[in-house]
Design an enzyme around this catalytic site. Structure first.
Site, PDB file in Angstrom:
ATOM      1  N   HIS A 223     -33.155 -32.647 -18.591  1.00 14.48           N
ATOM      2  CA  HIS A 223     -32.723 -32.902 -19.965  1.00 14.48           C
ATOM      3  C   HIS A 223     -33.015 -34.333 -20.408  1.00 14.48           C
ATOM      4  O   HIS A 223     -33.424 -34.568 -21.550  1.00 14.48           O
ATOM      5  CB  HIS A 223     -31.223 -32.600 -20.095  1.00 14.48           C
ATOM      6  CG  HIS A 223     -30.793 -32.284 -21.488  1.00 14.48           C
ATOM      7  ND1 HIS A 223     -29.629 -31.596 -21.776  1.00 14.48           N
ATOM      8  CD2 HIS A 223     -31.359 -32.547 -22.686  1.00 14.48           C
ATOM      9  CE1 HIS A 223     -29.505 -31.461 -23.083  1.00 14.48           C
ATOM     10  NE2 HIS A 223     -30.539 -32.035 -23.658  1.00 14.48           N
TER      11      HIS A 223
ATOM     12  N   TYR B 244     -24.386 -27.364 -23.666  1.00 11.84           N
ATOM     13  CA  TYR B 244     -24.104 -26.866 -25.024  1.00 11.84           C
ATOM     14  C   TYR B 244     -22.936 -25.894 -24.974  1.00 11.84           C
ATOM     15  O   TYR B 244     -22.885 -25.048 -24.073  1.00 11.84           O
ATOM     16  CB  TYR B 244     -25.309 -26.105 -25.598  1.00 11.84           C
ATOM     17  CG  TYR B 244     -26.567 -26.892 -25.831  1.00 11.84           C
ATOM     18  CD1 TYR B 244     -26.616 -28.275 -25.737  1.00 11.84           C
ATOM     19  CD2 TYR B 244     -27.753 -26.228 -26.151  1.00 11.84           C
ATOM     20  CE1 TYR B 244     -27.790 -28.970 -25.952  1.00 11.84           C
ATOM     21  CE2 TYR B 244     -28.929 -26.922 -26.377  1.00 11.84           C
ATOM     22  CZ  TYR B 244     -28.948 -28.282 -26.271  1.00 11.84           C
ATOM     23  OH  TYR B 244     -30.127 -28.969 -26.474  1.00 11.84           O
TER      24      TYR B 244
END
Length: 319
Positions: A129, A53
């Site tokens: 993830h 991110y």
């Protein structure tokens, strides 16, 4: 506001988790600092981010969110043990040359980078993830076990695993004598229910897996901010993600949210998050905010208790 026990991790988290995907994207550094201060001042303590991110933003390389959180931790003067930091490994920013996946060597490199950006010596919860079919569960879990022994991570979990993948990881951990995933982070909200409800939720309940949900507001659709598909499409950041929800079922869900919001003197977003928090097997939803007004709805959700009738109305509308 009551903290929630997160499965078997030994961690307790706030009833709403701040989604750090907006840091370095739709919230600049100063705005992010102000929002985090307000969130923690209200008694909440949990932040979710990832090492990629916000690498989708032109000019970003990934890691911007972790960097902002790290700077805030240092500059805010708050004790490190008063914050629960969740981050993830295995994905890569768009255009990155880094290989994605959960190979042991990649995790070792990634955790050091995350620790440096976060300006801390440990991560509270470290998540795989995405599933990595190329890497055996044993290799990934053995690497996590090593990092736990070194004190660099406190607990582990996974995101985007289905029931079959999660069950396979449990079996691998058991056979190899390795720590298992104790947390799942699935996509889940009033509209997107099918990926978690059913076998995956049943498995998490049976195995005492903590569950924190992402896209909890369906990219902003469940806030009621957008009144039509055309209005959603006009938003350059999230419009494409929101427009798809404007069908008959989506409209029915928005109407139910408005009804419960009126009854509880709250906002639709608060109701949508409270519904998730009261679903069986869910520990807490993740949600983002880019303004103090939006953050107020997250904080209100953490203190909102829906009645059985209100839950039933929302369940029926979203069925």
């Amino acid at each position: 506001m009551d903290l929630r026990v997160l499965g078997r991790t030994g961690l307790s988290i706030s009833p709403v988790v701040f989604g750090g995907n907006v840091f370095g994207w739709t919230a600049d550094e100063k705005t992010s600092f102000d929002l985090l201060d307000k969130f923690f001042d209200a008694g909440f303590d949990t932040i979710d981010t990832a090492d990629c991110y916000s690498g989708w933003v032109p000019g970003n390389a990934g890691g911007e969110s972790e960097t902002i959180i790290g700077k805030w931790l240092k500059q805010s003067g708050r004790a490190r043990d008063k914050a629960v930091i969740i981050t993830k490994v295995g994905s890569t920013p768009q255009g990155s040359a880094m290989e994605k996946g959960l190979a042991g060597a990649r995790i070792i490199d990634a955790v050091e980078s995350s620790l440096k950006r976060l300006q801390t010596d440990y991560i509270d919860l470290y998540l795989s993830h995405w599933p990595d079919p190329k890497t055996p569960h044993e290799e990934t879990l053995a690497t996590f076990a090593k990092l736990k022994e070194q004190g660099k991570i406190r607990a582990i979990g996974c995101s985007n695993f289905n029931a079959e993948q999660l069950k396979a990881s449990f079996e691998a951990a058991g056979k190899a004598g390795l720590p298992r995933y104790d947390v799942l982070e699935p996509e889940y909200n009033l509209y997107d229910r099918s990926g978690f409800d059913g076998p995956l939720a049943d498995l998490c309940n049976a195995q005492d897996v903590g569950v924190i949900t992402y896209f909890s507001l369906a990219s902003g659709f469940l806030t009621g901010k957008y009144k039509s598909k055309a209005e959603a499409e006009a938003n350059p950041n999230r419009g494409g993600m929101v427009a798809k929800y404007f069908d008959e079922r989506g409209t029915r869900i928005l109407a139910a949210l408005d009804e419960v919001a009126a009854e509880t003197h709250s906002q639709p977003a608060s109701v949508a998050l409270a519904w998730i928090a009261q679903r069986s097997g869910v520990t807490a939803p993740i949600a983002s905010a880019t303004s103090a007004r939006q953050l107020d709805t997250l904080i209100a959700a953490g203190n909102l208790k829906l009645t059985g009738n209100q839950m039933a109305l929302l369940n029926d509308a979203s069925a």
